[in-house]
Each structure stands twice: as C-alpha cells, then as structure tokens.
Scaffold this motif. Structure first.
Motif, PDB file in Angstrom:
ATOM      1  N   VAL A 134       0.813  -1.207   0.000  1.00 61.92           N
ATOM      2  CA  VAL A 134       0.000   0.000   0.000  1.00 61.92           C
ATOM      3  C   VAL A 134       0.850   1.261   0.000  1.00 61.92           C
ATOM      4  O   VAL A 134       0.334   2.359  -0.136  1.00 61.92           O
ATOM      5  CB  VAL A 134      -0.950   0.014   1.222  1.00 61.92           C
ATOM      6  CG1 VAL A 134      -1.981  -1.075   1.092  1.00 61.92           C
ATOM      7  CG2 VAL A 134      -0.165  -0.151   2.526  1.00 61.92           C
ATOM      8  N   ALA A 135       2.159   1.118   0.168  1.00 62.41           N
ATOM      9  CA  ALA A 135       3.037   2.280   0.222  1.00 62.41           C
ATOM     10  C   ALA A 135       3.372   2.755  -1.185  1.00 62.41           C
ATOM     11  O   ALA A 135       3.574   1.970  -2.091  1.00 62.41           O
ATOM     12  CB  ALA A 135       4.315   1.951   0.991  1.00 62.41           C
ATOM     13  N   VAL A 136       3.397   4.066  -1.351  1.00 64.66           N
ATOM     14  CA  VAL A 136       3.739   4.670  -2.637  1.00 64.66           C
ATOM     15  C   VAL A 136       5.071   5.399  -2.542  1.00 64.66           C
ATOM     16  O   VAL A 136       5.867   5.375  -3.475  1.00 64.66           O
ATOM     17  CB  VAL A 136       2.634   5.649  -3.087  1.00 64.66           C
ATOM     18  CG1 VAL A 136       3.030   6.348  -4.378  1.00 64.66           C
ATOM     19  CG2 VAL A 136       1.309   4.917  -3.257  1.00 64.66           C
ATOM     20  N   GLU A 137       5.325   6.017  -1.394  1.00 67.64           N
ATOM     21  CA  GLU A 137       6.534   6.817  -1.222  1.00 67.64           C
ATOM     22  C   GLU A 137       7.351   6.288  -0.045  1.00 67.64           C
ATOM     23  O   GLU A 137       6.826   5.717   0.911  1.00 67.64           O
ATOM     24  CB  GLU A 137       6.166   8.289  -0.969  1.00 67.64           C
ATOM     25  CG  GLU A 137       5.374   8.908  -2.109  1.00 67.64           C
ATOM     26  CD  GLU A 137       4.948  10.330  -1.797  1.00 67.64           C
ATOM     27  OE1 GLU A 137       5.251  10.802  -0.674  1.00 67.64           O
ATOM     28  OE2 GLU A 137       4.332  10.969  -2.657  1.00 67.64           O
ATOM     29  N   LEU A 138       8.649   6.499  -0.153  1.00 65.43           N
ATOM     30  CA  LEU A 138       9.573   6.104   0.903  1.00 65.43           C
ATOM     31  C   LEU A 138      10.479   7.281   1.228  1.00 65.43           C
ATOM     32  O   LEU A 138      11.004   7.930   0.320  1.00 65.43           O
ATOM     33  CB  LEU A 138      10.423   4.912   0.437  1.00 65.43           C
ATOM     34  CG  LEU A 138      11.620   4.528   1.323  1.00 65.43           C
ATOM     35  CD1 LEU A 138      11.130   3.850   2.594  1.00 65.43           C
ATOM     36  CD2 LEU A 138      12.570   3.600   0.574  1.00 65.43           C
ATOM     37  N   VAL A 139      10.650   7.562   2.505  1.00 66.67           N
ATOM     38  CA  VAL A 139      11.595   8.586   2.940  1.00 66.67           C
ATOM     39  C   VAL A 139      12.871   7.885   3.383  1.00 66.67           C
ATOM     40  O   VAL A 139      12.842   6.994   4.237  1.00 66.67           O
ATOM     41  CB  VAL A 139      11.032   9.433   4.099  1.00 66.67           C
ATOM     42  CG1 VAL A 139      12.108  10.391   4.622  1.00 66.67           C
ATOM     43  CG2 VAL A 139       9.808  10.213   3.643  1.00 66.67           C
ATOM     44  N   ILE A 140      13.987   8.253   2.770  1.00 62.56           N
ATOM     45  CA  ILE A 140      15.277   7.701   3.137  1.00 62.56           C
ATOM     46  C   ILE A 140      16.141   8.839   3.667  1.00 62.56           C
ATOM     47  O   ILE A 140      16.236   9.898   3.046  1.00 62.56           O
ATOM     48  CB  ILE A 140      15.947   6.991   1.942  1.00 62.56           C
ATOM     49  CG1 ILE A 140      17.312   6.422   2.349  1.00 62.56           C
ATOM     50  CG2 ILE A 140      16.056   7.893   0.726  1.00 62.56           C
ATOM     51  CD1 ILE A 140      17.910   5.514   1.283  1.00 62.56           C
ATOM     52  N   GLU A 157      17.719  14.032   3.869  1.00 63.46           N
ATOM     53  CA  GLU A 157      16.620  13.138   3.543  1.00 63.46           C
ATOM     54  C   GLU A 157      16.040  13.443   2.168  1.00 63.46           C
ATOM     55  O   GLU A 157      16.159  14.557   1.638  1.00 63.46           O
ATOM     56  CB  GLU A 157      15.507  13.221   4.591  1.00 63.46           C
ATOM     57  CG  GLU A 157      14.721  14.514   4.562  1.00 63.46           C
ATOM     58  CD  GLU A 157      13.468  14.415   5.419  1.00 63.46           C
ATOM     59  OE1 GLU A 157      12.388  14.798   4.933  1.00 63.46           O
ATOM     60  OE2 GLU A 157      13.576  13.967   6.580  1.00 63.46           O
ATOM     61  N   ALA A 158      15.414  12.432   1.606  1.00 62.47           N
ATOM     62  CA  ALA A 158      14.738  12.581   0.314  1.00 62.47           C
ATOM     63  C   ALA A 158      13.554  11.624   0.290  1.00 62.47           C
ATOM     64  O   ALA A 158      13.645  10.490   0.761  1.00 62.47           O
ATOM     65  CB  ALA A 158      15.689  12.299  -0.843  1.00 62.47           C
ATOM     66  N   ARG A 159      12.453  12.103  -0.275  1.00 62.81           N
ATOM     67  CA  ARG A 159      11.259  11.277  -0.440  1.00 62.81           C
ATOM     68  C   ARG A 159      11.229  10.779  -1.885  1.00 62.81           C
ATOM     69  O   ARG A 159      11.253  11.582  -2.819  1.00 62.81           O
ATOM     70  CB  ARG A 159      10.003  12.090  -0.129  1.00 62.81           C
ATOM     71  CG  ARG A 159       8.705  11.290  -0.166  1.00 62.81           C
ATOM     72  CD  ARG A 159       7.519  12.209   0.124  1.00 62.81           C
ATOM     73  NE  ARG A 159       7.644  12.809   1.439  1.00 62.81           N
ATOM     74  CZ  ARG A 159       7.177  12.249   2.556  1.00 62.81           C
ATOM     75  NH1 ARG A 159       6.549  11.081   2.481  1.00 62.81           N
ATOM     76  NH2 ARG A 159       7.324  12.851   3.706  1.00 62.81           N
ATOM     77  N   ILE A 160      11.209   9.463  -2.061  1.00 60.84           N
ATOM     78  CA  ILE A 160      11.315   8.893  -3.403  1.00 60.84           C
ATOM     79  C   ILE A 160      10.153   7.943  -3.693  1.00 60.84           C
ATOM     80  O   ILE A 160       9.456   7.491  -2.776  1.00 60.84           O
ATOM     81  CB  ILE A 160      12.652   8.137  -3.585  1.00 60.84           C
ATOM     82  CG1 ILE A 160      12.761   6.975  -2.591  1.00 60.84           C
ATOM     83  CG2 ILE A 160      13.827   9.082  -3.454  1.00 60.84           C
ATOM     84  CD1 ILE A 160      13.993   6.108  -2.783  1.00 60.84           C
ATOM     85  N   ASP A 161       9.969   7.653  -4.971  1.00 62.24           N
ATOM     86  CA  ASP A 161       8.976   6.681  -5.417  1.00 62.24           C
ATOM     87  C   ASP A 161       9.449   5.285  -5.030  1.00 62.24           C
ATOM     88  O   ASP A 161      10.511   4.835  -5.466  1.00 62.24           O
ATOM     89  CB  ASP A 161       8.816   6.793  -6.930  1.00 62.24           C
ATOM     90  CG  ASP A 161       7.718   5.890  -7.485  1.00 62.24           C
ATOM     91  OD1 ASP A 161       7.378   4.879  -6.837  1.00 62.24           O
ATOM     92  OD2 ASP A 161       7.205   6.190  -8.576  1.00 62.24           O
ATOM     93  N   ILE A 162       8.689   4.592  -4.204  1.00 61.82           N
ATOM     94  CA  ILE A 162       9.138   3.299  -3.679  1.00 61.82           C
ATOM     95  C   ILE A 162       9.276   2.251  -4.778  1.00 61.82           C
ATOM     96  O   ILE A 162      10.109   1.347  -4.700  1.00 61.82           O
ATOM     97  CB  ILE A 162       8.175   2.816  -2.569  1.00 61.82           C
ATOM     98  CG1 ILE A 162       8.862   1.744  -1.726  1.00 61.82           C
ATOM     99  CG2 ILE A 162       6.869   2.306  -3.147  1.00 61.82           C
ATOM    100  CD1 ILE A 162       8.103   1.396  -0.474  1.00 61.82           C
ATOM    101  N   LYS A 163       8.488   2.380  -5.857  1.00 58.36           N
ATOM    102  CA  LYS A 163       8.577   1.412  -6.941  1.00 58.36           C
ATOM    103  C   LYS A 163       9.927   1.481  -7.649  1.00 58.36           C
ATOM    104  O   LYS A 163      10.439   0.462  -8.131  1.00 58.36           O
ATOM    105  CB  LYS A 163       7.444   1.635  -7.936  1.00 58.36           C
ATOM    106  CG  LYS A 163       6.064   1.295  -7.387  1.00 58.36           C
ATOM    107  CD  LYS A 163       4.992   1.477  -8.446  1.00 58.36           C
ATOM    108  CE  LYS A 163       3.613   1.113  -7.897  1.00 58.36           C
ATOM    109  NZ  LYS A 163       2.550   1.286  -8.916  1.00 58.36           N
ATOM    110  N   LYS A 164      10.503   2.675  -7.711  1.00 54.13           N
ATOM    111  CA  LYS A 164      11.801   2.823  -8.374  1.00 54.13           C
ATOM    112  C   LYS A 164      12.915   2.195  -7.553  1.00 54.13           C
ATOM    113  O   LYS A 164      13.885   1.660  -8.101  1.00 54.13           O
ATOM    114  CB  LYS A 164      12.081   4.295  -8.643  1.00 54.13           C
ATOM    115  CG  LYS A 164      11.120   4.888  -9.668  1.00 54.13           C
ATOM    116  CD  LYS A 164      11.283   6.380  -9.837  1.00 54.13           C
ATOM    117  CE  LYS A 164      10.275   6.909 -10.852  1.00 54.13           C
ATOM    118  NZ  LYS A 164      10.329   8.379 -10.987  1.00 54.13           N
TER     119      LYS A 164
END
Length: 223
Positions: free
Chosen positions: A115-121, A172-179
């Motif tokens: 269900v996650a779309v974005e990931l913060v790393i 930090e950066a918020r990225i598209d988790i699918k990528k």
C-alpha cells in the motif's frame, strides 16, 4: 563502424549475463558506449523529468577474451549504440548452458509495501540511516546504525568539510518506492560494496561496486 567481442570462459559469461539482467530490470532502452578498454551502459536523459538515471561501467578485459573495434577513427576510438537490454539478456540466455538460480524480492515479503507509494530515506554523518513508510494504514521506520561514512574526493570551495557539519543532522529525500524496488528486485551484480549518497530533497544516488563492475543508479526526489 562495427565491433566484435568473444567470451569463452563460462564464469565470465554468467557474470556478464547477471550484469545485463540487472540493467534490463532498470531500463527498457539505454546507450551502450564501447571504448578500447571499457563498456558503459548509460541512461541519463530522464532524471530531469522525474525518471531514474543509470551509469554502469565495466572493464572489458575482465569479461571478454577478444574485443575488436573496426572502422573507428583513432582520435575517437569509441562507438555509441542504442540497445534494448532485454533483447541482449535473451540473447545471452541462449548461450548459457549452466543452470542459474534467481531470488526475487516481491511485495509479499514486505506486506507494508503493497500500500506504500513513497519512501523517505535519510542518513547522517554518524553512520545512521532510516527508511520511513507512512500510509493511512501503517507507519513503519527501519533503523540502521554503524554503517560508516566513506571518504569522498577532497573538499573544494563549494562544499563544507565533514568537520564543519553537524554529524547528527539528517539529509533526507522522499522517493517513489517502486523505483527503489526496481533496483532491489533486479539486482544481480552481487556487489562487494554498496554506497548511498543523499542530496537532501533532490536525489538519491546508489553505487554498487564489484571488483570489475561499477553500477550507479539515480532516483530523483519527489516534490
């Protein structure tokens, strides 16, 4: 212009196939740059539009028993080709006789990613890194410690030295988790070292290093 390359050693063929299979998971088409000493797979024209970028460097002497380039002017001594990695991957499979085993990470191994779309790393200069996922149903943070901070090139006038920076401050950066999943699921390079460089709120830069392969993967940050 033309080139001819020959692989005799099965281990080299399998290794080269793993590299190509990894690239085939990351790019539908890319530029193959051939020089007298190296091969480069390049995907660099999509980052500005929100897509990923890739730079993979291979020393041809570690893969090919023969490597010839013909019809190239000495002052240039290189060839650029547009290739479809999936087609190259299929061609290599027909040349392989040894059995291979592939392990693919899918969403069923990580239910929260469905269900996650974005990931913060995020990471800091104290060797700490956090991966954060937040949805309406779940909030998960994975913490990593003692990762170490590799030294980079000498500091120039446009950069602050590490000694002048807050070691606990997170970039930090918020990225598209699918990528990111695309990189993790398709990775077959088996790197001896993996590095992550975060330019805060701009881009996440992954570097996978093997003794004879260098693969770089760029994921732009979401607004």
């Amino acid at each position: 212009m033309r080139f001819r390359a020959k692989i005799v050693d099965l281990a080299c063929l399998n290794h080269f196939s793993r590299v190509v299979n990894t690239i085939a998971k990351l790019a539908k088409a890319c530029t193959l740059r051939l020089t007298a000493g190296k091969l480069y797979f390049i995907l660099s024209d999509k980052v500005a539009n929100g897509g990923v970028g890739m730079w993979c460097e291979l020393c041809q002497g570690n893969f090919f028993d023969e490597f010839q380039m013909e019809g190239v002017a000495p002052e240039h001594n290189e060839i650029y080709l547009e290739v479809v990695p999936e087609n190259l991957s299929r061609a290599l499979k027909t040349a392989q006789s040894a059995k291979t085993v592939k392990i693919k990470l899918t969403n069923k191994h990580c239910p929260c990613l469905r269900v996650a779309v974005e990931l913060v790393i995020e990471a800091n200069l104290s060797g700490e890194m956090n991966l954060k996922i937040e949805t309406d149903l779940v909030s998960v943070t994975t913490h990593f410690k003692d990762l170490g901070n590799p030294p980079w090139a000498s500091v120039d006038e446009c950069q602050d030295s590490a000694q002048d920076r807050d070691l606990e401050s997170m970039a930090e950066a918020r990225i598209d988790i699918k990528k990111l999943q695309q990189l993790l699921a398709g990775q077959q390079v088996n790197p001896t070292k993996a590095l992550c460089n975060i330019v805060s709120k701009r881009i996440v830069h992954f570097i996978l290093l093997h003794e004879d392969v260098s693969l770089q993967y760029f994921i732009p940050a979401l607004a």
